[in-house]
Design an enzyme around this catalytic site. Structure first.
Site: not given
Ligand SMILES: *Cc1c(COP(=O)(O)O)cnc(C)c1O
Length: 344
Positions: A33, A242
């Site tokens: 994702k 800054y």
């Molecule tokens: C993002 C996500 C994962 C992966 O999680 P990680 O901690 O990055 O391994 C797995 N299942 C769901 C439902 C998620 O939202």
């Protein structure tokens, strides 16, 4: 060229997937994702497919198109947000499998795509996504009769092995899925590392693939090199950047490099991190600005052409700690300005 260079080591990515896969007896999927955690959903997905991943997950249907293009027909691509209004065409066109989260989504799916595969997401206590136990109890018979591809849930505290929530969610997930005949999945990276009780039929690591905690054994996947734009001498008592937050205590040489918080090197990182010339650390001094970072290179024997900010010594989790956040946020904030190179 004055843009910073982001190098993504696809071999290390594949090796992290294989290492996590080897810790379980069950199938290992890949969560890609947010554009493959910021590293490019296309190259990330095709690399992991080549390594052997047959199941992928994205957050929203729009992300699924790029993954399908990269992995071709066959592998399952699950969509965590389920079947939202307006998703139907995307789900059909790219053969995406929505993880249905609620009675409303279930109804929408059956109406819009009655013969299209789906999975089920259950809420086992995180209270974020998935069927509530009561709704699931009501719909379970009907859903199971339609043979979902997967029944899954997500853990809230799996990065803390001793957290009582882990056992509690495990119990709830077992109760909610007792006797189901379809594959079950509970573990992301953290859950995968908690041991076989959490593995069920499929693990779903994300962050560990990309080199982040809680997978402490991960190989670093990215390096970031920052071109030096100029180097100047600074006298004792002069300030840098800054807000005058850094004052020279000795005659110093300050290098200005091309990257900043617009490149995901958050202003909140502040001091306390280094850049590297080879193995030699050179501390970041003064505030991180939008496009520029200033670095104390006084101890180098020469003026560097570039400085490396992410490498095997200093990881996304080190930057995250300095910024008061997590490696996930650093990775997914990296942004589009870098010149990207993929190393196979
Ligand atoms: C993002 C996500 C994962 C992966 O999680 P990680 O901690 O990055 O391994 C797995 N299942 C769901 C439902 C998620 O939202």
């Amino acid at each position: 060229m004055s843009t910073a260079r982001l190098k993504i080591n696809l071999q290390a990515l594949a090796s992290n997937w294989r290492a996590l896969d080897a810790t379980t007896e069950v199938e290992t999927a890949a969560v890609v994702k947010a554009d493959g955690y910021g590293l490019g959903a296309g190259p990330v997905s095709s690399t992991l497919a080549e390594a052997g991943a047959r199941t992928f997950f994205v957050a929203v249907a729009e992300e699924g198109a790029a993954v399908r293009k990269a992995v071709g027909p066959g592998p399952m691509i699950g969509v965590f947000s389920g079947h939202m209004e307006g998703d139907t065409d995307l789900l059909r066109a790219h053969d995406l499998t929505p993880l249905i989260n609620s009675p409303e989504q279930f109804q929408r799916h059956l109406q819009a795509l009655p013969d299209h595969p789906f999975g089920i997401q259950l809420d086992s206590g995180m209270n974020r996504l998935g069927f509530e136990p009561a709704d699931w109890a009501e719909l379970r018979g009907k859903a199971e009769a339609l043979n979902p591809r997967l029944v899954m849930s997500h853990m809230a505290c799996a990065d803390e092995p001793d957290h009582p929530m882990n056992q509690q969610q495990l119990r709830t997930f077992r109760e909610m899925t007792e006797g189901v005949s379809v594959p079950r999945s509970l573990a992301a990276t953290g859950g995968t590392l908690l041991g076989s009780a959490f593995h069920f039929d499929l693990c779903r690591p994300g962050i560990g693939l990309y080199g982040g905690l809680p997978f402490a054994g991960a190989k670093p996947v990215i390096t970031i090199d920052l071109p030096v734009i100029q180097v100047r001498a600074v006298e004792v008592g002069e300030t840098v950047g800054y807000g005058n937050t850094w004052t020279a205590r000795r005659p110093s040489r300050i290098a200005t490099v091309a990257a900043g918080y617009a490149d995901g090197l958050h202003r909140a990182i502040g001091g306390g991190i280094d850049t590297f010339s080879g193995d030699q650390p050179c501390p970041v001094v003064g505030r991180i600005s939008m496009d520029l970072i200033t670095v104390d290179v006084t101890d180098l024997p020469h003026d560097p052409d570039r400085l490396r900010i992410l490498n095997g010594h200093q990881t996304v989790d080190d930057l995250a700690e300095a910024a008061g956040t997590i490696g996930y946020e650093i990775l997914t904030s990296i942004g589009q300005r870098y010149s990207r190179g993929y190393v196979e």
